[in-house]
Design an enzyme around this catalytic site. Structure first.
Site, PDB file in Angstrom:
ATOM      1  N   ASN A   1     -11.580  -2.754   6.429  1.00 53.66           N
ATOM      2  CA  ASN A   1     -10.918  -3.559   7.463  1.00 53.66           C
ATOM      3  C   ASN A   1     -10.610  -2.795   8.753  1.00 53.66           C
ATOM      4  O   ASN A   1     -10.418  -3.403   9.799  1.00 53.66           O
ATOM      5  CB  ASN A   1      -9.652  -4.220   6.901  1.00 53.66           C
ATOM      6  CG  ASN A   1      -8.591  -3.223   6.536  1.00 53.66           C
ATOM      7  OD1 ASN A   1      -8.891  -2.098   6.151  1.00 53.66           O
ATOM      8  ND2 ASN A   1      -7.351  -3.625   6.660  1.00 53.66           N
TER       9      ASN A   1
ATOM     10  N   GLY B   1      -7.280   1.895   0.552  1.00 54.70           N
ATOM     11  CA  GLY B   1      -7.812   0.697  -0.088  1.00 54.70           C
ATOM     12  C   GLY B   1      -6.733   0.022  -0.913  1.00 54.70           C
ATOM     13  O   GLY B   1      -5.534   0.188  -0.641  1.00 54.70           O
TER      14      GLY B   1
ATOM     15  N   GLU C   1      -3.401   5.582   0.660  1.00 56.82           N
ATOM     16  CA  GLU C   1      -2.814   4.552   1.530  1.00 56.82           C
ATOM     17  C   GLU C   1      -3.278   3.219   0.980  1.00 56.82           C
ATOM     18  O   GLU C   1      -4.475   2.927   0.993  1.00 56.82           O
ATOM     19  CB  GLU C   1      -3.307   4.711   2.972  1.00 56.82           C
ATOM     20  CG  GLU C   1      -2.810   5.945   3.676  1.00 56.82           C
ATOM     21  CD  GLU C   1      -1.319   5.944   3.902  1.00 56.82           C
ATOM     22  OE1 GLU C   1      -0.687   4.865   3.837  1.00 56.82           O
ATOM     23  OE2 GLU C   1      -0.768   7.029   4.119  1.00 56.82           O
TER      24      GLU C   1
ATOM     25  N   CYS D   1      -3.766  -4.091   6.421  1.00 60.34           N
ATOM     26  CA  CYS D   1      -2.773  -3.648   5.430  1.00 60.34           C
ATOM     27  C   CYS D   1      -1.368  -3.911   5.947  1.00 60.34           C
ATOM     28  O   CYS D   1      -0.435  -4.090   5.171  1.00 60.34           O
ATOM     29  CB  CYS D   1      -2.963  -2.179   5.127  1.00 60.34           C
ATOM     30  SG  CYS D   1      -3.082  -1.193   6.609  1.00 60.34           S
TER      31      CYS D   1
ATOM     32  N   GLU E   1      -0.474   9.459   7.311  1.00 64.01           N
ATOM     33  CA  GLU E   1      -1.572   9.765   8.233  1.00 64.01           C
ATOM     34  C   GLU E   1      -1.019   9.626   9.646  1.00 64.01           C
ATOM     35  O   GLU E   1       0.116   9.226   9.835  1.00 64.01           O
ATOM     36  CB  GLU E   1      -2.713   8.783   7.988  1.00 64.01           C
ATOM     37  CG  GLU E   1      -3.070   8.752   6.519  1.00 64.01           C
ATOM     38  CD  GLU E   1      -4.406   8.124   6.211  1.00 64.01           C
ATOM     39  OE1 GLU E   1      -4.577   6.938   6.497  1.00 64.01           O
ATOM     40  OE2 GLU E   1      -5.269   8.833   5.672  1.00 64.01           O
TER      41      GLU E   1
HETATM   42  P1  NAD Z   1     -10.840  -1.528  -2.207  1.00 67.19           P
HETATM   43  O1  NAD Z   1      -9.766  -0.827  -2.941  1.00 67.19           O
HETATM   44  O2  NAD Z   1     -11.600  -2.585  -2.921  1.00 67.19           O
HETATM   45  O3  NAD Z   1     -11.940  -0.466  -1.699  1.00 67.19           O
HETATM   46  C1  NAD Z   1     -11.595   0.627  -0.892  1.00 67.19           C
HETATM   47  C2  NAD Z   1     -12.659   1.704  -1.028  1.00 67.19           C
HETATM   48  O4  NAD Z   1     -12.601   2.233  -2.353  1.00 67.19           O
HETATM   49  C3  NAD Z   1     -14.091   1.203  -0.823  1.00 67.19           C
HETATM   50  O5  NAD Z   1     -14.843   2.173  -0.145  1.00 67.19           O
HETATM   51  C4  NAD Z   1     -14.588   1.046  -2.255  1.00 67.19           C
HETATM   52  O6  NAD Z   1     -15.977   1.152  -2.372  1.00 67.19           O
HETATM   53  C5  NAD Z   1     -13.895   2.215  -2.937  1.00 67.19           C
HETATM   54  N1  NAD Z   1     -13.741   2.081  -4.396  1.00 67.19           N
HETATM   55  C6  NAD Z   1     -13.632   0.952  -5.138  1.00 67.19           C
HETATM   56  N2  NAD Z   1     -13.536   1.264  -6.452  1.00 67.19           N
HETATM   57  C7  NAD Z   1     -13.564   2.623  -6.539  1.00 67.19           C
HETATM   58  C8  NAD Z   1     -13.494   3.547  -7.609  1.00 67.19           C
HETATM   59  N3  NAD Z   1     -13.372   3.141  -8.883  1.00 67.19           N
HETATM   60  N4  NAD Z   1     -13.543   4.869  -7.344  1.00 67.19           N
HETATM   61  C9  NAD Z   1     -13.659   5.306  -6.072  1.00 67.19           C
HETATM   62  N5  NAD Z   1     -13.746   4.476  -5.007  1.00 67.19           N
HETATM   63  C10 NAD Z   1     -13.684   3.151  -5.234  1.00 67.19           C
HETATM   64  O7  NAD Z   1     -10.185  -2.093  -0.861  1.00 67.19           O
HETATM   65  P2  NAD Z   1     -10.854  -2.969   0.302  1.00 67.19           P
HETATM   66  O8  NAD Z   1     -11.073  -4.366  -0.170  1.00 67.19           O
HETATM   67  O9  NAD Z   1     -11.981  -2.243   0.915  1.00 67.19           O
HETATM   68  O10 NAD Z   1      -9.675  -2.971   1.384  1.00 67.19           O
HETATM   69  C11 NAD Z   1      -8.560  -3.792   1.292  1.00 67.19           C
HETATM   70  C12 NAD Z   1      -7.358  -3.050   0.763  1.00 67.19           C
HETATM   71  O11 NAD Z   1      -7.142  -1.864   1.506  1.00 67.19           O
HETATM   72  C13 NAD Z   1      -6.068  -3.837   0.886  1.00 67.19           C
HETATM   73  O12 NAD Z   1      -5.308  -3.695  -0.289  1.00 67.19           O
HETATM   74  C14 NAD Z   1      -5.362  -3.186   2.058  1.00 67.19           C
HETATM   75  O13 NAD Z   1      -3.972  -3.341   2.068  1.00 67.19           O
HETATM   76  C15 NAD Z   1      -5.772  -1.777   1.881  1.00 67.19           C
HETATM   77  N6  NAD Z   1      -5.629  -1.019   3.125  1.00 67.19           N
HETATM   78  C16 NAD Z   1      -4.586  -0.157   3.229  1.00 67.19           C
HETATM   79  C17 NAD Z   1      -4.384   0.556   4.409  1.00 67.19           C
HETATM   80  C18 NAD Z   1      -3.239   1.542   4.520  1.00 67.19           C
HETATM   81  O14 NAD Z   1      -3.309   2.389   5.392  1.00 67.19           O
HETATM   82  N7  NAD Z   1      -2.211   1.453   3.710  1.00 67.19           N
HETATM   83  C19 NAD Z   1      -5.263   0.388   5.479  1.00 67.19           C
HETATM   84  C20 NAD Z   1      -6.331  -0.514   5.343  1.00 67.19           C
HETATM   85  C21 NAD Z   1      -6.501  -1.208   4.159  1.00 67.19           C
END
Ligand code: NAD
Length: 500
Positions: free
Chosen positions: A155, A231, A253, A287, A467
């Site tokens: 995102n 994520g 995060e 997020c 961060e």
């Molecule tokens: P996601 O957790 O599905 O994926 C994030 C990343 O992790 C991707 O690159 C994905 O390929 C990887 N991933 C997935 N499974 C994995 C595993 N088993 N091992 C290692 N890597 C793995 O999240 P998303 O749908 O891409 O993003 C949305 C989420 O991210 C929301 O929950 C949002 O709140 C969060 N987010 C948090 C912040 C923050 O700074 N707190 C910022 C942006 C997004």
């Protein structure tokens, strides 16, 4: 079926651009049209192993490069990002559906981070303190750690990686990065600016692919001592468990469920402006998106009425159309998840005041669009009140007074961003002190982080790191404490020079 007209992205490992070793690919679709935009490598453990090897190979020379010189590479990358901002913003808007204006902001944040991180090359401060013994001194140095594994969400496909990669690099580490499989080209273009800026081969390696393959391989690799992840909380938790067994340094995060509290004395129009931008900007896929409106007392009716009137007027559509306010949801799967949250709330007795239905407009039929949705009378503790939706859905929770507002704000497992609207400075400061969140805004929306301030959350949002600003340099270095004894004699700490 492979279609030769679709461009293919490549991994970048050391100096070479290459497909996945086994040749597999992933289709990346435009969420506005469903069309395949580009094909990315679907990397596996063997690709990650090569990337880690390249990063290890580059570590000695890069970590020995003076930090101010490393910083200069980041300055040149910032300049390159500035030159290519419009091009990258267009790719980003197509690839993950962010409106062009917001995509430009995403890249601007990386540019700002490049200036900050570049200048950190001339700081990376250690400390000195007086020794307890004569003719002896002590000080600390910051030392690079090694290969940093970077795994990021889709995102903020440029800003968030920049928060991790640029500080990691200026500290003298090398990087293996897996961008999100939903936005690999935006990530590739960001990395390209660093390579064009003269980053030596192997210092930043990019491996595309899915989380459970390439991502998991980075997490498990024994030669990657540092992991930084953005994520979902579910994935972050899994990463932490695996990495913990190998004593890796991990910065997480994760998700949010961010509240805006509107007090009876608030400027209602200002609050509505902020809630609309916070809840429906980037179609709620931030997020820090405003996910809950906690309205105190009689102000609720006025805020909700005005919000619904304004939300209904927002235009949903192509993120490249300057008249559009709300772009698509990143994928069909995510849209179905969002809609399910609304249905569950509806069945639980909440009132959907606007949105809450899949669009019927034929112009939107090919994309995964979802309208701005306001759900009123959401019960505290219910699913919509507690879980991250990650879409343009605002849950309205009505409460009687300030104390109840704080209680409701804090009852979720997350703690990323928060906001309070009031004209009373005493109330504002009580909220700042009471809300369990890494960020609290006063009279401003829950979104709008600036690159030179720490960013991150408490509880299930993070694991204690930040961060942005000055915070990440601690994480990406190890402290070395140095003692120099120039007395020419054995001096024993805690023993010599004491009366007892
Ligand atoms: P996601 O957790 O599905 O994926 C994030 C990343 O992790 C991707 O690159 C994905 O390929 C990887 N991933 C997935 N499974 C994995 C595993 N088993 N091992 C290692 N890597 C793995 O999240 P998303 O749908 O891409 O993003 C949305 C989420 O991210 C929301 O929950 C949002 O709140 C969060 N987010 C948090 C912040 C923050 O700074 N707190 C910022 C942006 C997004």
């Amino acid at each position: 079926m492979s279609d030769a007209s679709v461009n293919a992205l490549l991994n970048r490992i050391g100096p070479s651009s290459q497909p996945a070793l086994d040749g597999r690919t992933l289709d990346v679709r435009d969420p506005s049209t469903g069309e395949v935009l580009i094909r990315a490598p679907r990397s596996a453990e063997a690709d990650v192993a090569r990337a880690v090897e390249a990063a290890r190979g580059a570590f000695r020379a890069w970590s020995a490069t003076p930090a101010p010189v490393r910083g200069e590479v980041l300055f040149r990358a910032g300049a390159r990002l500035t030159e290519r901002k419009e091009e990258i913003a267009n790719v980003m808007a197509r690839e993950m559906g962010k409106r062009l204006e917001e995509a430009r902001g995403d890249i601007q944040e990386a540019i700002d981070t490049a200036w900050y991180a570049g200048s950190e090359g001339r700081r990376l401060f250690g400390r000195t303190a007086p020794s307890e013994l004569p003719q002896k001194m002590g000080f600390t140095l910051r030392r690079p750690i090694g290969v940093v594994g970077v795994i990021t969400a889709w995102n903020f496909p440029v800003a968030v990686p920049s928060w991790k990669i640029l500080p990691a690099l200026v500290c003298g580490n090398t990087v293996v990065w897996k961008p999100s499989e939903e936005a690999p080209e935006s990530g590739h273009l960001f990395a390209e600016c660093l390579w064009e800026a003269g980053l030596p081969a192997g210092v930043l390696n990019v491996v595309h692919g899915t989380g459970d393959e390439a991502g998991a391989a980075i997490v498990a690799h024994p030669q990657v001592p540092v992991l930084t992840f953005t994520g979902s909380t579910a994935v972050g938790r899994r990463i932490y468990e695996v990495a913990g067994r190998n004593l890796k340094h991990v910065s997480l995060e994760m998700g949010g469920k961010n509240p805006v509290i509107v007090l009876p004395d608030a400027d209602v129009e200002l609050a509505v402006d902020g809630i609309l931008w916070g809840a429906f900007g980037t179609a709620g896929q931030r997020c820090t998106a405003t996910s809950r409106l906690i309205a105190v007392g009689a102000v609720a009716d006025r805020v909700v009425a005005r919000l619904v009137e304004r939300a209904k007027a927002l235009r949903v559509g192509d993120p490249l159309d300057a008249d559009v306010d709300v772009g698509p949801i990143v994928s069909e799967r995510q849209r179905a998840r969002i809609h399910n949250y609304v249905e569950v709330a509806r069945r639980g007795g909440a009132t959907v005041l606007c949105g809450g239905e899949l669009p019927t407009d034929p112009a939107l039929a090919r994309g995964s669009f979802y309208p701005p949705t306001v759900v009123d009378h959401v019960k505290p503790g219910s699913t919509l009140a507690m879980e991250e939706v990650f879409g343009p859905v605002l849950a309205v929770i009505r409460v009687a007074d300030f104390d109840e507002a704080i209680r409701v704000a804090n009852e979720v497992p997350y703690g990323l961003s928060s906001s309070v609207y009031t004209r009373d400075v005493n109330t504002a400061m009580r909220a700042v002190e009471s809300i369990e969140a890494g960020i609290t805004y006063v009279n401003a929306p829950t979104i709008g982080a600036e690159a030179h301030f720490p960013f991150g959350g408490v509880k299930a949002t993070g694991n204690g790191h930040r961060e942005g600003g000055w915070a990440p340099y601690e994480f990406f270095t190890e402290l070395k404490t140095v003692y120099i004894d120039y007395s020419g004699a054995l001096q024993r700490a805690q023993i010599d020079n004491r009366e007892d």
